[in-house]
Design an enzyme around this catalytic site. Structure first.
Site, mmCIF file in Angstrom:
data_model
loop_
_atom_site.group_PDB
_atom_site.id
_atom_site.type_symbol
_atom_site.label_atom_id
_atom_site.label_comp_id
_atom_site.label_asym_id
_atom_site.label_seq_id
_atom_site.Cartn_x
_atom_site.Cartn_y
_atom_site.Cartn_z
ATOM 1 N N TYR A 196 0.837 -1.205 0.000
ATOM 2 C CA TYR A 196 0.000 0.000 0.000
ATOM 3 C C TYR A 196 0.868 1.249 0.000
ATOM 4 C CZ TYR A 196 -3.578 3.398 1.256
ATOM 5 O OH TYR A 196 -4.422 4.475 1.245
ATOM 6 N N PHE A 243 -8.729 19.108 -24.819
ATOM 7 C CA PHE A 243 -9.224 17.744 -24.780
ATOM 8 C C PHE A 243 -10.458 17.747 -23.898
ATOM 9 C CE2 PHE A 243 -9.145 13.318 -23.073
ATOM 10 C CZ PHE A 243 -9.500 12.706 -24.263
ATOM 11 N N THR A 244 -11.386 16.845 -24.155
ATOM 12 C CA THR A 244 -12.705 16.889 -23.514
ATOM 13 C C THR A 244 -12.620 16.933 -21.993
ATOM 14 O OG1 THR A 244 -12.775 14.475 -23.773
ATOM 15 C CG2 THR A 244 -13.964 15.801 -25.402
ATOM 16 N N ASP A 273 0.691 18.094 -21.876
ATOM 17 C CA ASP A 273 -0.068 16.839 -21.896
ATOM 18 C C ASP A 273 0.687 15.905 -22.832
ATOM 19 O OD1 ASP A 273 -1.747 14.689 -22.283
ATOM 20 O OD2 ASP A 273 -3.553 15.885 -22.610
ATOM 21 N N LYS A 331 -2.197 5.515 -22.923
ATOM 22 C CA LYS A 331 -1.646 5.808 -24.243
ATOM 23 C C LYS A 331 -0.114 5.748 -24.188
ATOM 24 C CE LYS A 331 -5.554 8.835 -25.458
ATOM 25 N NZ LYS A 331 -6.111 8.049 -26.571
ATOM 26 N N ARG A 378 -15.760 12.678 -32.851
ATOM 27 C CA ARG A 378 -14.967 13.753 -32.263
ATOM 28 C C ARG A 378 -15.416 15.053 -32.918
ATOM 29 N NH1 ARG A 378 -12.293 12.481 -27.591
ATOM 30 N NH2 ARG A 378 -14.528 12.832 -27.376
ATOM 31 N N PHE A 432 -21.120 12.700 -24.488
ATOM 32 C CA PHE A 432 -20.836 11.697 -25.519
ATOM 33 C C PHE A 432 -20.592 10.318 -24.926
ATOM 34 C CE2 PHE A 432 -16.802 13.581 -24.313
ATOM 35 C CZ PHE A 432 -15.936 12.511 -24.234
#
Length: 482
Positions: free
Chosen positions: A80, A132-133, A223, A266, A389, A455
């Site tokens: 942990y 980005f969303t 990012d 990613k 998109r 979405f």
């Protein structure tokens, strides 16, 4: 027509001929695909994976791990607090990015939550090359707003410009002066730009933009979720970079920024995320948010097995043979569709092939969610799940009016080391057929519209009976080819 059987390789190691695991895919009859889409509320996110032939929704968390990543998961230290797995991951990130301070989080949007919670106040303006969303949603929920300053040519769908994700440097400085530096908590650059076709940003542009921010003492945030693709494009497209190693370019980029965050769903070919903070004092001002929202500071809501896989994935991302696979598949698909006349974003970027729906369906207004409709049409006509998109991915203005997206795209993502060339050919063939029958596709309207990130969970219905007519036309040409 003979039965179609494909096997999706999951995963494929770096030695591409050594297939470890395969998963059989099933192509449902056309009538069943229409029924499944109706049950899903004309939202491809709501389809069951077992009903999908080729899943091109995203490359997030579905990239195939290498054999080395799978093996690394066996040595995970499942503690942990104080897990040695975390320290191995931290050391690898420090080696690659030159930043010691690491805050783990379960994925990219969790990092965005931490950053927004720490820095954004009501009325603040966060400047980006493009949003980005989830990044935008976290900022706006706290009363901030986003200013997108991608260069105008980045929104031109068909061109040969190599770096369409570049921020407009003159507009950046003007916006800072207009807002005043004190009202800009940070400038976020995305490498590359998810919502405008996975288009990359150049090293030179990042260097110039961060220099402007330093001039006004504004924090810079990268990012790096799509960094693997962006590294490939910088090395192959940017002048003076061909002779530099991927590792060297990575460090050059990292040295420009105060904060770097990423989704390892990613970057790293696993499932997780992290925030790297250059300044120790700033790091300490953020670290209490990790136990509050994610988990303890040495696991951050992640499985330690995934953290071990991420650590190997980061190193593999320094290998040109590894990071070139996705862009090369995407480029092949884009060029084939472009030769046929299908409107696609060129040049091919990262993440996936992107169809320009405003040109593909000029008869369907964006207010009727044309990209969402085309994603549904492609599933009906081939069992392929893509992702809208465009306007559906936007949120309404405060007064309730629809915010029309700058670009209306259907993304066909290419998870890394998953699909074969023959599967890509199938996708190209079905998109060609749909383009030839595009007049049959109509629009969508909401039945249930969530207030945020609609979405993902929204329920829609077709305007008219176009799905039935489309399915009938497809069945007339192909029969039920299962």
């Amino acid at each position: 027509m003979p039965a179609i059987t494909f096997y999706k390789h999951e995963p494929i190691p770096m030695e591409m001929h050594k297939v470890k695991i395969v998963q059989q895919l099933h192509l449902l009859p056309t009538a069943q695909r229409l029924e499944k889409m109706q049950q899903a509320g004309f939202n491809t996110f709501q389809l069951h994976n077992g009903d999908i032939f080729l899943d091109m929704l995203t490359d997030s968390g579905v990239n195939a791990m290498s054999d080395r990543q799978q093996a690394a998961m066996l040595q995970a230290d499942d503690a942990y607090a104080g897990s040695e797995t975390f320290f191995r991951m931290q050391a690898k990130l420090q080696e690659l990015f030159g930043i010691e301070n690491c805050l783990p989080a379960h994925q990219g949007r969790a990092c965005e939550n931490i950053l927004a919670t720490r820095f954004v106040k009501p009325g603040n303006c966060v400047i980006m090359n493009y949003h980005f969303t989830t990044a935008k949603a976290h900022i706006t929920r706290l009363g901030g707003r986003v200013e997108e300053l991608v260069k105008k040519e980045g929104l031109v769908s068909h061109s040969d410009l190599p770096f369409k994700g570049n921020i407009d440097l003159d507009a950046l400085e003007s916006c800072i002066l207009k807002e005043t530096p004190s009202n800009v908590p940070f400038v976020r650059l995305e490498a590359g730009t998810n919502l405008i076709g996975g288009q990359p940003i150049s090293y030179a542009n990042m260097k110039a933009a961060t220099a402007i921010c330093r001039k006004y003492k504004i924090l810079t945030v990268l990012d790096a979720s799509l960094l693997q693709d962006n590294l490939y494009f910088i090395k192959t497209r940017e002048e003076g970079m061909q002779d530099r190693s991927v590792r060297e370019i990575t460090r050059m980029i990292a040295d420009l920024f105060d904060i770097i965050y990423f989704s390892a769903r990613k970057f790293g070919f696993a499932r997780g995320g992290a925030i790297l903070v250059r300044d120790k004092k700033l790091f300490h001002s953020m670290e209490d948010l990790i136990p509050m929202f994610e988990g303890f500071l040495t696991y951050g809501g992640m499985s330690v097995k995934e953290m071990e896989a991420m650590t190997v994935g980061f190193e593999e991302s320094m290998d040109m043979d590894v990071i070139s696979q996705g862009p090369q598949f995407i480029d092949y698909c884009v060029k084939r569709l472009d030769e046929y006349g299908v409107p696609v974003i060129t040049p091919g970027g990262g993440l996936g092939a992107h169809i320009d729906v405003k040109e593909f369906l000029p008869h369907v207004p964006q207010s009727e969610y044309s990209a969402g409709a085309l994603s549904c049409a492609l599933y009906i006509c081939g069992g392929i799940r893509g992702m809208e998109r465009g306007t559906l991915s936007e949120e309404r203005e405060p007064d309730g009016t629809e915010r029309i997206a700058s670009m209306e795209l259907l993304r066909l993502a290419f998870p890394r080391r998953v699909f074969t060339l023959s599967q890509t050919e199938y996708v190209i063939d079905r998109v060609k057929w749909l383009f030839d029958h595009r007049q049959l596709v109509g629009g969508l309207e909401f039945v249930h519209e969530p207030a945020t990130l609609r979405f993902f969970t929204g329920v829609l219905k077709p305007i008219g009976d176009w799905p039935e007519k489309l399915a009938a036309a497809y069945r007339a040409d192909f029969g039920d080819e299962q």
